[in-house]
Design an enzyme around this catalytic site. Structure first.
Site, PDB file in Angstrom:
ATOM      1  N   GLY A  30       1.467   3.210  -5.313  1.00  0.00           N
ATOM      2  CA  GLY A  30       0.411   2.770  -4.415  1.00  0.00           C
ATOM      3  C   GLY A  30      -0.630   3.872  -4.292  1.00  0.00           C
ATOM      4  N   ASP A  59      -1.252   0.375  -8.142  1.00  0.00           N
ATOM      5  CA  ASP A  59      -1.725  -0.617  -7.189  1.00  0.00           C
ATOM      6  C   ASP A  59      -2.918  -0.053  -6.436  1.00  0.00           C
ATOM      7  OD1 ASP A  59      -1.037  -3.208  -5.589  1.00  0.00           O
ATOM      8  OD2 ASP A  59      -1.449  -1.679  -4.085  1.00  0.00           O
ATOM      9  N   TYR A  64      -9.974   0.791  -0.906  1.00  0.00           N
ATOM     10  CA  TYR A  64      -9.379   2.134  -0.844  1.00  0.00           C
ATOM     11  C   TYR A  64     -10.436   3.204  -1.174  1.00  0.00           C
ATOM     12  CZ  TYR A  64      -4.852  -0.326  -1.105  1.00  0.00           C
ATOM     13  OH  TYR A  64      -3.764  -1.148  -0.884  1.00  0.00           O
ATOM     14  N   TYR A 138     -15.593  -4.455   7.279  1.00  0.00           N
ATOM     15  CA  TYR A 138     -14.935  -4.804   8.539  1.00  0.00           C
ATOM     16  C   TYR A 138     -16.003  -5.238   9.545  1.00  0.00           C
ATOM     17  CZ  TYR A 138     -11.103  -2.238   6.340  1.00  0.00           C
ATOM     18  OH  TYR A 138     -10.130  -1.803   5.468  1.00  0.00           O
ATOM     19  N   HIS A 149     -14.674 -15.676   9.035  1.00  0.00           N
ATOM     20  CA  HIS A 149     -15.404 -16.638   8.223  1.00  0.00           C
ATOM     21  C   HIS A 149     -14.435 -17.768   7.918  1.00  0.00           C
ATOM     22  CE1 HIS A 149     -18.777 -17.686   5.615  1.00  0.00           C
ATOM     23  NE2 HIS A 149     -17.934 -17.957   4.637  1.00  0.00           N
ATOM     24  N   PRO A 227       7.906   0.079   0.777  1.00  0.00           N
ATOM     25  CA  PRO A 227       9.317  -0.113   0.417  1.00  0.00           C
ATOM     26  C   PRO A 227      10.230   0.984   0.960  1.00  0.00           C
ATOM     27  CG  PRO A 227       8.116   0.756  -1.457  1.00  0.00           C
ATOM     28  CD  PRO A 227       7.092   0.465  -0.398  1.00  0.00           C
ATOM     29  N   ILE A 286       6.133  11.827  -5.771  1.00  0.00           N
ATOM     30  CA  ILE A 286       5.820  10.923  -6.889  1.00  0.00           C
ATOM     31  C   ILE A 286       6.918  11.036  -7.951  1.00  0.00           C
ATOM     32  CG2 ILE A 286       4.214  10.560  -8.830  1.00  0.00           C
ATOM     33  CD1 ILE A 286       1.939  11.321  -6.857  1.00  0.00           C
TER      34      ILE A 286
END
Length: 332
Positions: A30, A59, A64, A138, A149, A227, A286
């Site tokens: 991620g 991901d 981001y 945002y 919306h 996770p 990692i």
């Protein structure tokens, strides 16, 4: 080159088939980092390190604000011969302000421009809730309330199908969709490409048994975010649930295999056929998170970990709970 071939071979064997004939690597990285506090270049360095360690699944998302770094890392590792483009699996996301059909392809093209890649491997609807389109990700009114919306998930999906037909994306999926929202797409008249995946929170304290079973029946792979639990950032995380990685059972099983509670939690999901995308910008973590392919949990251990389920989300997104398509009011 021998070690590169070896890593490539190992990465090849840790993949889950998708219903459209493609495959998703079971363990990904991620890449979310708060853009206000994450130093520039962090995602670039971490993705390059992760590729060297054997990761092939990344991901990311437009919101981001670091897709340009992730893309640069991937391109540099292709250029130096470590990987080929087809070895890498990149997942991008359609943000809430781009749900109107005419905005879908431009949003995907924006991601491709940031990455400087010709296609993404998976493109998913990040949330089933549409926000007011415009330059603000945002959008809020003068009283500080989010501006929503009207959501037409089927119309958004048809625009995504056109992107797949145009070769901009290999596979299509969703994220944070409940059963009703998935059924809306699955039962859409004239459906051309069904969602291959649903990215949702999934870990030993929130095992998602009913959603997992529904998705299995419909050939939809669950990709689990958080996770190994999540940060304890009270601005968006429910901290009522105790920290997952301090759980006594996970600690004791980890001791048996000389593994950490995090590695046990990741292994648990992988053995259930759930892909996992732990986020880390720590080089040690990692490396550590990738070391889950040299041990297996017994059936008894799997059942014991399943029994830890508290049905408690870390990520509740309560600030949007008044949205008509807020997904977490339903049981699953």
């Amino acid at each position: 080159m021998r070690w590169k071939d070896d890593v490539r071979q190992r990465a090849e064997s840790h993949r889950i088939p998708l219903s459209d004939g493609n495959h998703i690597p079971v363990l990904g990285l991620g890449t979310y980092g708060d853009p206000r506090t994450t130093a520039k270049g962090t995602a670039l360095d971490c993705v390059k390190l992760a590729i060297d360690e054997g990761y092939r699944h990344f991901d990311g998302a437009l919101v981001y604000f670091n897709e340009h770094e992730v893309g640069q890392a991937i391109r540099e590792k292709i250029a130096d011969g470590t990987v080929r483009r087809e070895d890498i699996f990149y997942c991008g996301k359609l943000w809430n302000t781009f749900h109107p059909p005419q905005l879908v392809r431009p949003a995907l093209e924006r991601t491709l421009r940031s990455l400087k890649l010709d296609y993404v491997d998976l493109y998913i609807v990040e949330l089933p809730m549409a926000f007011k389109p415009g330059n603000e990700f945002y959008p809020k009114d003068q009283d500080g309330n989010y501006i929503y919306h009207h959501t037409d998930l089927c119309a958004t999906w048809e625009a995504l199908e056109a992107c797949k037909d145009a070769g901009l994306v290999k596979s299509l999926g969703v994220s944070n969709f409940n059963r009703r929202q998935l059924e809306l797409l699955l039962n859409k008249p004239g459906l051309k490409h069904k969602p291959v995946s649903n990215q949702v929170e999934c870990h030993p304290y929130f095992t998602q048994p009913k959603l997992l079973e529904f998705c299995r029946q419909n050939d939809i792979v669950i990709v689990g975010y958080c996770p190994i639990g999540s940060s304890r950032d009270t601005s968006w995380v429910n901290v009522k649930s105790p920290p997952l990685l301090e759980d006594e059972l996970l600690v004791s099983i980890g001791e048996k295999y000389s593994k950490s509670p995090a590695q046990v939690a990741l292994r648990f999901n992988v053995q259930r056929g759930v892909a996992v995308i732990p986020k880390s910008f720590s080089p040690d973590r990692i490396r550590h998170n990738f070391q889950i392919f040299d041990f297996s949990l017994t059936e008894g251990e799997m059942k014991a970990i399943e029994a830890l389920n508290k049905n408690t989300r870390f990520v509740e997104l309560l600030m949007w709970s008044d949205h008509p398509e807020y997904p977490f009011h339903d049981e699953y």
